[in-house]
Motif scaffolding. Structure first.
Motif, mmCIF file in Angstrom:
data_model
loop_
_atom_site.group_PDB
_atom_site.id
_atom_site.type_symbol
_atom_site.label_atom_id
_atom_site.label_comp_id
_atom_site.label_asym_id
_atom_site.label_seq_id
_atom_site.Cartn_x
_atom_site.Cartn_y
_atom_site.Cartn_z
ATOM 1 N N GLY A 101 34.132 39.387 37.614
ATOM 2 C CA GLY A 101 35.427 39.735 37.046
ATOM 3 C C GLY A 101 36.276 40.368 38.127
ATOM 4 N N TYR A 102 37.571 40.189 38.019
ATOM 5 C CA TYR A 102 38.482 40.689 39.053
ATOM 6 C C TYR A 102 39.711 41.334 38.423
ATOM 7 C CZ TYR A 102 35.669 37.637 41.954
ATOM 8 O OH TYR A 102 34.610 37.037 42.580
ATOM 9 N N ILE A 103 40.252 42.283 39.129
ATOM 10 C CA ILE A 103 41.580 42.797 38.827
ATOM 11 C C ILE A 103 42.405 42.599 40.083
ATOM 12 C CG2 ILE A 103 42.969 44.864 38.405
ATOM 13 C CD1 ILE A 103 40.845 45.787 36.460
ATOM 14 N N TYR A 104 43.527 41.925 39.891
ATOM 15 C CA TYR A 104 44.476 41.662 40.975
ATOM 16 C C TYR A 104 45.767 42.380 40.621
ATOM 17 C CZ TYR A 104 47.988 39.186 43.697
ATOM 18 O OH TYR A 104 49.030 38.889 44.527
ATOM 19 N N ALA A 105 46.271 43.203 41.525
ATOM 20 C CA ALA A 105 47.497 43.947 41.257
ATOM 21 C C ALA A 105 48.439 43.869 42.441
ATOM 22 C CB ALA A 105 47.182 45.404 40.948
ATOM 23 N N GLU A 106 49.710 43.689 42.133
ATOM 24 C CA GLU A 106 50.791 43.770 43.111
ATOM 25 C C GLU A 106 51.540 45.056 42.802
ATOM 26 O OE1 GLU A 106 53.065 40.263 42.335
ATOM 27 O OE2 GLU A 106 51.576 38.950 43.240
ATOM 28 N N LEU A 107 51.666 45.930 43.791
ATOM 29 C CA LEU A 107 52.290 47.225 43.565
ATOM 30 C C LEU A 107 53.473 47.448 44.499
ATOM 31 C CD1 LEU A 107 48.893 47.773 43.593
ATOM 32 C CD2 LEU A 107 49.769 49.870 42.618
ATOM 33 N N ASN A 108 54.508 48.034 43.948
ATOM 34 C CA ASN A 108 55.614 48.578 44.720
ATOM 35 C C ASN A 108 55.669 50.060 44.378
ATOM 36 O OD1 ASN A 108 56.416 46.227 46.032
ATOM 37 N ND2 ASN A 108 57.629 45.578 44.291
ATOM 38 N N VAL A 109 55.195 50.878 45.305
ATOM 39 C CA VAL A 109 55.097 52.314 45.084
ATOM 40 C C VAL A 109 56.445 52.951 45.415
ATOM 41 C CG1 VAL A 109 53.904 54.432 45.755
ATOM 42 C CG2 VAL A 109 52.636 52.277 45.599
ATOM 43 N N ALA B 109 42.901 45.855 49.785
ATOM 44 C CA ALA B 109 43.700 47.036 49.443
ATOM 45 C C ALA B 109 44.612 47.280 50.621
ATOM 46 C CB ALA B 109 42.813 48.242 49.173
ATOM 47 N N GLY B 110 45.756 46.633 50.586
ATOM 48 C CA GLY B 110 46.586 46.759 51.762
ATOM 49 C C GLY B 110 48.050 46.525 51.517
ATOM 50 N N ARG C 215 52.302 46.159 48.307
ATOM 51 C CA ARG C 215 50.867 46.418 48.396
ATOM 52 C C ARG C 215 50.124 45.504 47.425
ATOM 53 N NH1 ARG C 215 48.906 52.568 47.694
ATOM 54 N NH2 ARG C 215 50.414 52.698 49.367
ATOM 55 N N ILE C 216 48.962 45.032 47.860
ATOM 56 C CA ILE C 216 48.073 44.208 47.033
ATOM 57 C C ILE C 216 46.746 44.946 46.879
ATOM 58 C CG2 ILE C 216 46.732 42.060 46.938
ATOM 59 C CD1 ILE C 216 49.661 41.450 46.665
ATOM 60 N N VAL C 217 46.215 44.940 45.665
ATOM 61 C CA VAL C 217 44.868 45.452 45.414
ATOM 62 C C VAL C 217 44.117 44.358 44.668
ATOM 63 C CG1 VAL C 217 43.486 47.181 44.205
ATOM 64 C CG2 VAL C 217 45.602 47.858 45.353
ATOM 65 N N PHE C 218 42.930 44.041 45.158
ATOM 66 C CA PHE C 218 42.081 43.027 44.545
ATOM 67 C C PHE C 218 40.699 43.645 44.396
ATOM 68 C CE2 PHE C 218 40.446 38.402 44.878
ATOM 69 C CZ PHE C 218 40.669 38.189 43.533
ATOM 70 N N LEU D 145 49.777 43.383 37.079
ATOM 71 C CA LEU D 145 48.323 43.499 37.100
ATOM 72 C C LEU D 145 47.718 42.397 36.244
ATOM 73 C CD1 LEU D 145 46.238 46.660 37.078
ATOM 74 C CD2 LEU D 145 45.687 44.908 35.404
ATOM 75 N N TYR D 146 46.667 41.784 36.766
ATOM 76 C CA TYR D 146 46.005 40.666 36.095
ATOM 77 C C TYR D 146 44.506 40.925 36.064
ATOM 78 C CZ TYR D 146 50.356 38.619 37.811
ATOM 79 O OH TYR D 146 51.669 38.385 38.106
ATOM 80 N N ILE D 147 43.860 40.586 34.959
ATOM 81 C CA ILE D 147 42.398 40.568 34.887
ATOM 82 C C ILE D 147 41.981 39.104 34.922
ATOM 83 C CG2 ILE D 147 40.364 41.116 33.506
ATOM 84 C CD1 ILE D 147 41.883 43.534 32.414
ATOM 85 N N LEU D 148 41.081 38.784 35.834
ATOM 86 C CA LEU D 148 40.700 37.397 36.084
ATOM 87 C C LEU D 148 39.200 37.209 35.925
ATOM 88 C CD1 LEU D 148 42.655 37.195 39.448
ATOM 89 C CD2 LEU D 148 43.435 36.289 37.260
ATOM 90 N N GLU D 149 38.818 36.012 35.531
ATOM 91 C CA GLU D 149 37.413 35.620 35.499
ATOM 92 C C GLU D 149 37.138 34.748 36.705
ATOM 93 O OE1 GLU D 149 36.413 33.761 31.792
ATOM 94 O OE2 GLU D 149 36.971 35.540 30.630
#
Length: 108
Positions: free
Chosen positions: A6-14, A42-43, A57-60, A93-97
């Motif tokens: 399972g994965y969580i993929y997030a695109e963030l603008n802080v 995480a970058g 920023r991307i977090v996977f 934010l996305y939850i992926l299989e």
């Protein structure tokens, strides 16, 4: 077990780095550890090659199963800290299989 992750993929603008780094980040870390999340990415400074996204920023994150990724997100512990992210960043934010292990229908 079928090996499906399972994965969580997030695109963030802080937009409030101080709040994000002093309130959200330290509070979310123990929750991530509890659900055995692994940072794959995480970058900052992603290069957008297609589409019109302005992403800072991307977090996977990887979890041992899709169910565990969902449990993490829905957990009372995470819901207790999520408001700090909402206040400090704009997120998609996305939850992926992941692909099922040895699934013959998966093709490049």
């Amino acid at each position: 077990m079928n090996g499906q992750k399972g994965y969580i993929y997030a695109e963030l603008n802080v937009h409030d780095p101080e709040l994000f780094n002093t309130e959200y980040a330290p509070r979310v870390q123990p929750v991530l550890e509890k659900y055995k999340a692994r940072f794959l990415v995480a970058g900052g400074a992603p290069t957008v090659r297609e589409g019109e996204r302005d992403v800072q920023r991307i977090v996977f994150l990887e979890f041992d199963s899709p169910a565990l990724a969902k449990q993490f997100y829905d957990s009372p512990e995470y819901q207790d800290v999520i408001a700090y992210r909402f206040k400090s960043a704009t997120t998609h934010l996305y939850i992926l299989e992941g692909a099922k292990h040895n699934d013959p229908t998966i093709r490049p």
